[in-house]
Design a protein around this motif. Structure first.
Motif, PDB file in Angstrom:
ATOM      1  N   ALA A  64       0.835  -1.205   0.000  1.00 38.94           N
ATOM      2  CA  ALA A  64       0.000   0.000   0.000  1.00 38.94           C
ATOM      3  C   ALA A  64       0.868   1.253   0.000  1.00 38.94           C
ATOM      4  CB  ALA A  64      -0.927  -0.005   1.215  1.00 38.94           C
ATOM      5  N   GLY A  65       1.956   1.230   0.735  1.00 39.99           N
ATOM      6  CA  GLY A  65       2.837   2.389   0.798  1.00 39.99           C
ATOM      7  C   GLY A  65       3.626   2.622  -0.475  1.00 39.99           C
ATOM      8  N   TYR A  66       4.200   1.563  -1.030  1.00 30.13           N
ATOM      9  CA  TYR A  66       5.022   1.719  -2.225  1.00 30.13           C
ATOM     10  C   TYR A  66       4.204   1.948  -3.484  1.00 30.13           C
ATOM     11  CZ  TYR A  66       9.393   0.350   0.027  1.00 30.13           C
ATOM     12  OH  TYR A  66      10.497   0.297   0.812  1.00 30.13           O
ATOM     13  N   GLU A  67       3.068   1.232  -3.594  1.00 30.82           N
ATOM     14  CA  GLU A  67       2.314   1.276  -4.838  1.00 30.82           C
ATOM     15  C   GLU A  67       1.061   2.135  -4.746  1.00 30.82           C
ATOM     16  OE1 GLU A  67       1.677  -2.634  -6.465  1.00 30.82           O
ATOM     17  OE2 GLU A  67       3.587  -3.332  -5.668  1.00 30.82           O
ATOM     18  N   GLY A  68       0.751   2.639  -3.553  1.00 32.58           N
ATOM     19  CA  GLY A  68      -0.429   3.479  -3.391  1.00 32.58           C
ATOM     20  C   GLY A  68      -1.733   2.724  -3.538  1.00 32.58           C
ATOM     21  N   LEU A  69      -1.741   1.438  -3.192  1.00 27.72           N
ATOM     22  CA  LEU A  69      -2.937   0.612  -3.324  1.00 27.72           C
ATOM     23  C   LEU A  69      -3.876   0.811  -2.150  1.00 27.72           C
ATOM     24  CD1 LEU A  69      -1.179  -2.717  -4.356  1.00 27.72           C
ATOM     25  CD2 LEU A  69      -2.276  -1.064  -5.859  1.00 27.72           C
ATOM     26  N   GLY A  70      -5.140   0.547  -2.371  1.00 22.87           N
ATOM     27  CA  GLY A  70      -6.108   0.537  -1.291  1.00 22.87           C
ATOM     28  C   GLY A  70      -5.955  -0.730  -0.466  1.00 22.87           C
ATOM     29  N   PRO A  71      -6.659  -0.834   0.661  1.00 26.61           N
ATOM     30  CA  PRO A  71      -6.486  -1.991   1.549  1.00 26.61           C
ATOM     31  C   PRO A  71      -6.735  -3.347   0.889  1.00 26.61           C
ATOM     32  CG  PRO A  71      -7.657  -0.261   2.691  1.00 26.61           C
ATOM     33  CD  PRO A  71      -7.524   0.177   1.264  1.00 26.61           C
TER      34      PRO A  71
END
Length: 155
Positions: A64-71
């Motif tokens: 989530a932090g590196y790729e900006g993904l949702g949960p």
């Protein structure tokens, strides 16, 4: 806000959401059964499932932090990266979690309530350090990230 903090702050809610979702997925059924009044011994068969899910989703906050993904997308991404390397992931994350639990207990025993508060604030970030390394390792091995990074830095 320039620099690292400026880049990290917008992704913090997604990272916390992924962390919370992974925790609820792994521990939720056991907590719900305890809340329903079942004795702890009845929950023993849930322990291996909770451990398996915990390791399977251990890379979700990092994704989530590196790729900006949702949960939910981060949970799926973590499961894809851990697939085929569950034991490697377990062997790297288990000591970090054990160290964190031991340090939290030591802070609570030695410093009382202020130590417990310090442990709650400082220690949850420690297991994410080996998780970050594992995330990059899995991407290098699984997705050939090294070649991509090398090509981006070539003149």
């Amino acid at each position: 806000m320039p620099g690292l903090l400026g880049a990290a702050l917008p992704r913090t809610p997604r990272v916390l959401g992924a962390q919370l979702t992974a925790l609820l997925t792994a521990a939720g059924p056991g907590v719900a059964a305890l809340a329903a009044g079942l004795p702890p011994l009845v929950l023993l068969p849930l322990a291996p499932v909770a451990l398996w899910l915990g390791v399977l989703f251990s890379l979700a906050p990092t994704a989530a932090g590196y790729e900006g993904l949702g949960p939910v997308a981060a949970l799926r991404r973590s499961a894809r990266l851990v697939r085929g390397a569950w034991w490697r992931t377990f062997c790297w994350t288990a000591p970090a979690v054990a160290f964190t639990a031991g340090a939290g207990y030591a802070l609570l025993a030695q410093a009382g309530l202020p130590g417990a508060l310090a442990a709650l604030v400082l220690l949850p970030a420690f297991p994410q350090l080996p998780a970050g390394l594992l995330y990059v390792d899995r991407r290098i091995r699984h997705e050939h990230l090294a070649e991509t990074l090398t090509a981006e830095t070539a003149p």
